[in-house]
Design an enzyme around this catalytic site. Structure first.
Site, PDB file in Angstrom:
ATOM      1  NE  ARG A   1      -3.994   2.135   2.117  1.00  0.00           N
ATOM      2  CZ  ARG A   1      -3.954   3.443   2.390  1.00  0.00           C
ATOM      3  NH1 ARG A   1      -2.833   3.988   2.879  1.00  0.00           N
ATOM      4  NH2 ARG A   1      -4.996   4.214   2.162  1.00  0.00           N
ATOM      5  CB  CYS A   2       3.944   2.186   1.872  1.00  0.00           C
ATOM      6  SG  CYS A   2       3.459   2.145   3.608  1.00  0.00           S
ATOM      7  CG  MET A   3       6.297   0.277  -1.916  1.00  0.00           C
ATOM      8  SD  MET A   3       7.327  -1.086  -2.478  1.00  0.00           S
ATOM      9  CE  MET A   3       6.151  -2.449  -2.503  1.00  0.00           C
TER      10      MET A   3
END
Length: 408
Positions: free
Chosen positions: A396-398
């Site tokens: 999700r962060c990426m």
């Protein structure tokens, strides 16, 4: 003309913006990695292989993958974008007038691709050739005149699509401040976004109170949860709430306090949605996680004129279910016991990327969390992340979803 917009965490993902690890990661050393927010020195070629596999997994599911650097290069064809990018990159007080003037000339002479490289990978003192005044003479040869941006990998943080608007965020850590400025250039000057009918209408901005994309979860159409902790401030949540309410983008904002610790830097390190009514959550904080439901009392002509009603704190799962108008928000725990849960939470076990209802991308190493997801009916698309995770971020962060199919 491409359509853009996101109203949930789980609608079928159509378009996503990623950043493939590049030369900026090769600038990390044991002396600067803490300041640049990495827990280790990644093996860059392996990180690139892992990221390529991540992008391939998304494409295999029909997702269009945009790359931030390619968009930036194309945006820098605009003189407006070039001038803004160079001005902000050279605004630091550490340069001095002589060196700043030299760098400004050199950057203006660079091609769009060269300029994008300088802005993202940085410029070291020994790379300017010397002879440019007192400052460059006194700085160490390996001091950075323009810092690299290794955290560009985590595209989630610098912008968030909320329905048909893009929120340009305000990043709290000095090492990341320029990321959101570059992202804003893309949304302002790249033809894909600039030429959308009536323009891409932006909300928030890097000059406002701190809000980071990893803290913003679109729980359901009209319901936004925002973590308040190490990176997002209470004032940032209030500013964002006023803007989304005034624009008619949401009816409820859940302000969710989280511990101000590295392991829980963002709300999405604690929990992520994997279905319309299912959330994977770190069990060690599940019982203590609270939420304040914020709604509009009286409307006004501007965001500042709105009266915000703030309810008393409730358990997060309870407050979220109420706002989402569902009976229960089902919790899927990270791991099977407190020790395993802590290990897999640190390894971004909660940080999944839903690419459709009941389909989520997750790091393969979190065996027990992935098994629990599958037992709950979630298809897990496993990817490697031994090197990608060194900056403390998962799938999700990426990823910054630019377009999802609406849930309603």
């Amino acid at each position: 003309m491409e359509s853009h917009g996101v109203d949930s965490e789980v609608g079928r993902l159509k378009t996503v913006m990623l950043h493939r690890p590049g030369p900026e990661l090769k600038r990390l050393t044991p002396r600067n990695n803490d300041r640049l927010l990495f827990d280790g020195i990644p093996w860059v070629s392996r990180a690139q292989d892992e990221h390529d596999a991540f992008a391939a997994a998304l494409r295999d599911r029909g997702v269009e993958v945009l790359y931030l650097t390619e968009l930036l290069v194309e945006a820098l064809d605009s003189d407006i974008a070039r001038n803004l990018a160079i001005t902000t990159a050279l605004s630091g007080l550490h340069l001095g007038d002589t060196l700043r003037a030299y760098l400004a000339g050199a950057l203006h002479d660079a091609s769009p691709a060269e300029l994008a490289s300088y802005l993202t990978a940085g410029i070291r003192n020994d790379e300017v050739g010397g002879g440019h005044g007192l400052v460059t003479s006194l700085l160490a040869h390996d001091d950075f005149l323009i810092d690299p941006l290794p955290n560009l990998l985590f595209t989630r943080d610098s912008s968030v699509w909320i329905r048909d608007r893009v929120a340009i965020t305000s990043l709290a850590m000095p090492a990341r401040a320029r990321e959101t400025q570059l992202t804003e250039l893309i949304y302002t000057e790249h033809p894909r976004f600039r030429d959308v009918p009536e323009g891409t209408r932006k909300i928030h901005g890097w000059h406002f109170e701190h809000v980071e994309g990893g803290d913003v979860l679109l729980m359901a159409p009209g319901v936004i949860a925002v973590g308040v902790g190490e990176r997002t401030t209470p004032a940032g949540v209030e500013r964002l709430a006023r803007q989304v309410f005034h624009a008619g983008l949401a009816h409820t904002v859940l302000a969710v306090p989280i511990a101000q610790e590295r392991a829980t830097m963002h709300l999405d390190t604690v929990c992520t949605m994997v279905d319309t009514d299912k959330i994977v959550m770190y069990p060690n904080v599940a019982d203590s996680l609270r939420a304040y439901a914020v709604t509009v009392g009286e409307v006004g002509e501007s965001p500042a004129d709105l009266q915000l009603d703030v309810a008393s704190a409730e358990p997060f799962l309870v407050a979220a279910a109420k706002a989402m108008h569902i009976d229960t928000l089902h919790q899927i725990d990270t791991g099977l016991d407190p020790v395993t849960a802590e290990r897999e939470q640190w390894d971004d076990g909660n940080n999944t990327l839903a690419i459709a209802p009941r389909v989520a991308v997750a790091y393969e190493r979190n065996d027990e969390t992935n098994a629990r997801l599958e037992a709950a009916g979630i298809e897990v698309v496993r990817i490697a992340g031994s090197e990608l995770g060194s900056g403390r971020g998962g799938p999700r962060c990426m990823s910054c979803p630019v377009s999802r199919e609406p849930l309603n």
